[in-house]
Design a protein around this motif. Sequence first.
Motif, mmCIF file in Angstrom:
data_model
loop_
_atom_site.group_PDB
_atom_site.id
_atom_site.type_symbol
_atom_site.label_atom_id
_atom_site.label_comp_id
_atom_site.label_asym_id
_atom_site.label_seq_id
_atom_site.Cartn_x
_atom_site.Cartn_y
_atom_site.Cartn_z
ATOM 1 N N GLY A 285 0.819 -1.205 0.000
ATOM 2 C CA GLY A 285 0.000 0.000 0.000
ATOM 3 C C GLY A 285 0.849 1.249 0.000
ATOM 4 O O GLY A 285 2.080 1.197 0.163
ATOM 5 N N GLY A 286 0.203 2.374 -0.164
ATOM 6 C CA GLY A 286 0.899 3.642 -0.318
ATOM 7 C C GLY A 286 1.821 3.987 0.832
ATOM 8 O O GLY A 286 2.930 4.490 0.619
ATOM 9 N N GLU A 287 1.395 3.722 2.075
ATOM 10 C CA GLU A 287 2.246 4.064 3.221
ATOM 11 C C GLU A 287 3.528 3.238 3.221
ATOM 12 O O GLU A 287 4.621 3.760 3.484
ATOM 13 C CB GLU A 287 1.474 3.851 4.526
ATOM 14 N N THR A 288 3.398 1.956 2.927
ATOM 15 C CA THR A 288 4.587 1.103 2.863
ATOM 16 C C THR A 288 5.509 1.534 1.733
ATOM 17 O O THR A 288 6.742 1.591 1.895
ATOM 18 C CB THR A 288 4.172 -0.364 2.666
ATOM 19 N N PHE A 289 4.924 1.840 0.590
ATOM 20 C CA PHE A 289 5.732 2.215 -0.567
ATOM 21 C C PHE A 289 6.489 3.520 -0.294
ATOM 22 O O PHE A 289 7.659 3.656 -0.660
ATOM 23 C CB PHE A 289 4.852 2.352 -1.807
ATOM 24 N N ALA A 290 5.815 4.472 0.348
ATOM 25 C CA ALA A 290 6.480 5.735 0.688
ATOM 26 C C ALA A 290 7.585 5.504 1.710
ATOM 27 O O ALA A 290 8.676 6.098 1.622
ATOM 28 C CB ALA A 290 5.463 6.735 1.214
ATOM 29 N N ALA A 291 7.333 4.627 2.688
ATOM 30 C CA ALA A 291 8.349 4.334 3.706
ATOM 31 C C ALA A 291 9.566 3.666 3.077
ATOM 32 O O ALA A 291 10.716 3.933 3.467
ATOM 33 C CB ALA A 291 7.760 3.440 4.789
ATOM 34 N N ALA A 292 9.328 2.808 2.094
ATOM 35 C CA ALA A 292 10.437 2.148 1.412
ATOM 36 C C ALA A 292 11.284 3.166 0.654
ATOM 37 O O ALA A 292 12.521 3.139 0.712
ATOM 38 C CB ALA A 292 9.902 1.085 0.450
ATOM 39 N N ALA A 293 10.624 4.063 -0.058
ATOM 40 C CA ALA A 293 11.355 5.106 -0.786
ATOM 41 C C ALA A 293 12.148 5.976 0.178
ATOM 42 O O ALA A 293 13.324 6.296 -0.070
ATOM 43 C CB ALA A 293 10.375 5.949 -1.599
ATOM 44 N N ASP A 294 11.528 6.355 1.275
ATOM 45 C CA ASP A 294 12.209 7.215 2.259
ATOM 46 C C ASP A 294 13.432 6.514 2.851
ATOM 47 O O ASP A 294 14.463 7.153 3.101
ATOM 48 C CB ASP A 294 11.247 7.607 3.378
ATOM 49 N N ALA A 295 13.320 5.207 3.083
ATOM 50 C CA ALA A 295 14.447 4.462 3.655
ATOM 51 C C ALA A 295 15.647 4.490 2.720
ATOM 52 O O ALA A 295 16.795 4.635 3.166
ATOM 53 C CB ALA A 295 14.029 3.027 3.946
ATOM 54 N N GLU A 296 15.398 4.357 1.431
ATOM 55 C CA GLU A 296 16.509 4.366 0.470
ATOM 56 C C GLU A 296 17.066 5.772 0.285
ATOM 57 O O GLU A 296 18.281 5.973 0.210
ATOM 58 C CB GLU A 296 16.041 3.805 -0.877
ATOM 59 N N LEU A 297 16.185 6.740 0.213
ATOM 60 C CA LEU A 297 16.609 8.112 -0.080
ATOM 61 C C LEU A 297 17.158 8.834 1.145
ATOM 62 O O LEU A 297 17.665 9.952 1.023
ATOM 63 C CB LEU A 297 15.439 8.896 -0.677
ATOM 64 N N ALA A 298 17.106 8.193 2.303
ATOM 65 C CA ALA A 298 17.691 8.810 3.502
ATOM 66 C C ALA A 298 19.185 9.025 3.337
ATOM 67 O O ALA A 298 19.775 9.901 3.985
ATOM 68 C CB ALA A 298 17.415 7.929 4.725
ATOM 69 N N ALA A 299 19.804 8.245 2.462
ATOM 70 C CA ALA A 299 21.249 8.371 2.241
ATOM 71 C C ALA A 299 21.591 9.420 1.186
ATOM 72 O O ALA A 299 22.767 9.647 0.903
ATOM 73 C CB ALA A 299 21.823 7.023 1.811
ATOM 74 N N ALA A 300 20.589 10.071 0.618
ATOM 75 C CA ALA A 300 20.843 11.047 -0.442
ATOM 76 C C ALA A 300 21.600 12.264 0.088
ATOM 77 O O ALA A 300 21.328 12.745 1.196
ATOM 78 C CB ALA A 300 19.524 11.491 -1.068
#
Length: 330
Positions: A285-300
Amino acid sequence: MREFGYQRAHDVAGAVALLAADPDARFLGGGTNLVDLMKTGVERPARLVDVRELPLDRVERTADGGLRIGATVTNSDLAADPEVRSGYPALTQAVLAGASGQLRNMATVGGNLLQRTRCGYFADVTKPCNKRSPGSGCPAVGGEHHNHAVLGASGHCVAVHPSDMGVALTAFDAVVSYETPDGPGEVPLTDFYLPVGDTPHRETALPPGALITHVSLPPAGVAARSRYRKVRERASYAFAIGSVAAALRIEDGLVREARLAFGGVASRPWRAHAAEAVLTGARAGGETFAAAADAELAAATPLPDNGYKVPLMRDLVVSVLTELAEGEAR
């Protein structure tokens, strides 16, 4: 352009031997990147060893149900192959998103993976560039960098890798096979490109003089339910400012398996391991998908003019994963 010799290789061992005898030589596939760099003076080989007639132009099913893709298969033939279209749709979509039809007819799989960055400073021999001239500096850090890296970069280089094909292959655990004078070898595509660090001129893990012979993909599995989405500054024939290759397997509303890789945001196709870890076992779902993106992009670590890539990639990840999840539900 510097004058150069030309020789056509007729077998893999002969091609490797020709390059071993002349360290200033280069392998020539389709030439869609190398010849351009020769025209600008970035590449100045003394000899070109043409490998287009080597018997490496087939896509074959492997004994375990995967695919073995020859290094001289053209991008057009790869995208049109029935096994690729059905088992790895994101790979077909990625190839078709890259370049024009004319270039895809010439460009090869091996050459695509080895293409150099399109950073303007790299392509201009009047400018310093650590990738082209080690130790000279990276003017992109304080100059034009709106399309440069936000992940995995360093103060020595912030250029991005331009391959679309490489992003999909990275997501699906491709392995690169090569031949050297000392014999064959292989390396997973996730390890094929070296981290930038303070040696951006060292781009791949290939031994000197190695010739890529094949790229292998494991059995399709989750890759059969995959998508590739690319954002670019014009509708056609443009390199990505951000792209996503993704695949999901969902059972009982939970993500049981996920594959995710980013393009246009790092010096290499970026396997999103942190995002995959968040997705696996979570409710789709959208919340999980956003959390996944945020986890990866935290290193940006964006620069002043390319910070827009972080929210762009977040939205792109959520959009592609949502599309895949809705397809699974139908």
